[in-house]
Write a protein that holds these residues in place. Structure first.
Motif, short mmCIF file in Angstrom:
data_model
loop_
_atom_site.label_atom_id
_atom_site.label_comp_id
_atom_site.label_asym_id
_atom_site.label_seq_id
_atom_site.Cartn_x
_atom_site.Cartn_y
_atom_site.Cartn_z
N THR A 183 0.83 -1.20 0.00
CA THR A 183 0.00 0.00 0.00
C THR A 183 0.87 1.25 0.00
N GLU A 184 2.19 1.06 0.05
CA GLU A 184 3.13 2.17 0.06
C GLU A 184 4.41 1.71 -0.62
N PRO A 185 5.27 2.65 -1.02
CA PRO A 185 6.52 2.28 -1.69
C PRO A 185 7.35 1.31 -0.86
N GLY A 186 7.81 0.25 -1.49
CA GLY A 186 8.63 -0.74 -0.80
C GLY A 186 7.85 -1.91 -0.25
N GLY A 187 6.53 -1.78 -0.17
CA GLY A 187 5.72 -2.87 0.37
C GLY A 187 5.86 -4.13 -0.45
N ARG A 188 6.02 -5.27 0.23
CA ARG A 188 6.33 -6.52 -0.45
C ARG A 188 5.17 -7.49 -0.54
#
Length: 223
Positions: A183-188
């Motif tokens: 839901t955000e940058p970097g979320g895996r």
């Protein structure tokens, strides 16, 4: 079919919770801070009512409860939450910290107190809270994120207290870690996978599981 109230359905996990529960035929009350701009939520096919709910507005919480009347709520899913930015030590934004606590901790408590009779009148009697691994005191090895961490640590304590106090009414209360969802940058973790996993934990949690803190893939976390 169950009746489910979900907070924080403007974006991300809340939208996906509403979508997955609606796809199974459940009645969903999808609450949003800004319903007019929650286009994804409004596009969900199924028995979904989109309503305004600001977790910092206690009068608004009471008004939402009044709109439900005495309708039983099988699952009260406290998903709404904020956290960013995470200023470093020495640059604390205290006004934003108060806003985070109002949204992530105090608002959910007010909502629980307001809707407890609806949950108690239901068949499933479930209250689930989207917490975070960052709220675990035991697992904090990196420091920082004081406002967000403290709000989720407080939420975890809230879950434990409610699990004790509501046990005589057969209401289950659990805390969930969604993983580092995309839901955000970097979320895996794909949002669909995170939500499906948390829904599985909710579905499997019987009354003897009340007071647990579990990951989306059903692993226990230390407080």
């Amino acid at each position: 079919m169950a009746t489910i109230v979900i907070t924080g359905c403007d974006t991300g996990l809340g939208v996906e919770f509403a979508r997955q529960y609606a796809a199974e035929g459940h009645k969903v009350y999808a609450t949003c801070l800004s319903p007019d701009t929650a286009h994804e939520t409004r596009a969900i096919v199924g028995d979904v009512e989109v309503q305004k709910l600001d977790m910092t507005d206690h009068a608004g919480i009471a008004a939402f409860a009044a709109s439900l009347g005495r309708r039983p709520v099988d699952i009260l899913l406290n998903n709404a939450g904020i956290g960013r930015p995470h200023p470093p030590f020495g640059e604390t934004d205290y006004a934003n910290w108060r806003r985070i606590l109002e949204t992530n901790l105090i608002g959910p408590m007010k909502l629980v107190e307001t809707l407890v009779e609806n949950v108690a009148a239901s068949e499933l009697k479930m209250m689930a809270f989207v917490s975070s691994r960052m709220g675990s005191i035991t697992l904090n090895q990196s420091g920082g994120s004081y406002a967000y961490r403290s709000s989720k640590a407080g939420l975890n304590m809230l879950v434990k207290g409610l699990a004790v106090d509501l046990a005589p009414r057969h209401i289950s209360v659990i805390a969930l870690h969604p993983g580092w969802a995309a839901t955000e940058p970097g979320g895996r973790v794909p949002v669909e996978e995170s939500v499906a996993g948390m829904r599985g934990v909710i579905h499997r949690a019987g009354r003897h599981h009340t007071g647990i803190f579990q990951t989306y893939h059903d692993q226990p976390l230390p407080w």
